[in-house]
Design a protein around this motif. Structure first.
Motif: not given
Length: 312
Positions: A165-168, A253-256
């Protein structure tokens, strides 16, 4: 602290959901999302061969382990581990060793393809010849081409990578900051096939990096826990720091960012449909230009060769 789903001790607090999870429920939490993402990205009918890009690190090792677990009972699907050896003497050998050992444990074939055989130079040589350049500007195109070539050589139908997720979220922000809308439209996972390119799938796409790390530890997955010595010069690091601060202040925030991108993605792909690919005039690999980026970079390296003639 007690698990919110049972009476066991919690091992992790999921800040963006507020849940405390024990070992068993945390493992289930990770595996359920990875399986859901895999099914959303690809419909495996049987007979497929999936190449797994394996650096030996936590993300690719977790990806290989999860796929082996999800698909292990299906004799009609084959997994093959592929490691790209960039030629970083202080870093890559340990990763190769971990990747090879994991493939042996999972009972899957493991292959190695070196930059020396694709780019013609190790990354250590590249950095020595062009010390002012950002190493990732070379390594990214070289790795993408090498992984695609290796997957094509084993006749893989898909390449699974360990992007989390962080990379994306970082990749989305980086392309927005650059104003590179076309590249934003072409981020993986890939839904269409183009001649010469093996589609990529990303089962960890919605799982945060920290959770992948903890999952690997809890499941006893041995991995190479180190950072590339050239990573501190990469632009991605600044976006990682910024995103970490945003996530700390506003969990989720990352998911959003990724979910918002997924809603925009059909519109982006409509504006930028798959480009027509040519065979590179130098190496024959697919490219939108006459000469691919990797070959352009190889030409640049040669300009810095010790025996290169002085410019006129």
């Amino acid at each position: 602290m007690q698990c919110d789903r049972c009476d066991s001790a919690a091992v992790e607090w999921i800040r963006y959901s507020g849940e405390h999870l024990c070992r068993g429920h945390f493992v289930e939490f990770v595996e359920r999302r990875a399986k859901r993402e895999l099914h959303a990205q690809v419909d495996l009918q049987g007979g497929e061969r999936i190449a797994v890009g394996m650096s030996g690190g936590k993300d690719s090792s977790a990806t290989a382990s999860l796929l082996a677990d999800f698909l292990g009972r299906r004799r009609d699907i084959e997994l093959i581990g592929i490691t790209i050896d960039e030629g970083i003497a202080s870093y890559r050998p340990a990763g190769i060793q971990r990747a090879k050992a994991l493939c042996g444990r999972l009972g899957i074939e493991h292959r190695i393809l070196a930059y020396e055989d694709t780019a013609g130079h190790t990354m250590d040589e590249v950095v020595a010849r062009d010390p002012e350049a950002i190493p990732c500007s070379y390594c990214g195109p070289f790795r993408r081409q090498a992984l695609n070539r290796a997957a094509r050589e084993v006749e893989a139908d898909y390449v699974a990578t360990g992007l989390n997720l962080d990379d994306t979220a970082q990749s989305i922000l980086m392309n927005v900051a650059r104003g590179d809308v076309e590249k934003l439209a072409r981020l993986g996972p890939h839904e269409s096939r183009q001649p010469g390119l093996v589609p990529r799938i990303q089962p960890l796409r919605m799982i945060p990096e920290k959770e992948v790390y903890l999952y690997a530890l809890l499941q006893g997955i041995e991995f190479h826990d180190a950072t590339c010595p050239y990573a501190d010069r990469a632009q991605r690091g600044r976006f990682r720091e910024m995103l970490n601060r945003l996530e700390e202040d506003s969990p989720g925030t990352r998911h959003a960012i990724v979910r918002g991108y997924d809603q925009m993605r059909p519109l982006l792909q409509e504006a930028y449909p798959p480009a027509t690919l040519n065979a590179c005039a130098r190496c024959g690999e697919p490219t939108v230009h006459a000469v691919c980026k990797a070959c352009e970079l190889r030409d640049r390296i040669e300009k810095f060769a010790p025996d290169a003639p002085e410019p006129a």
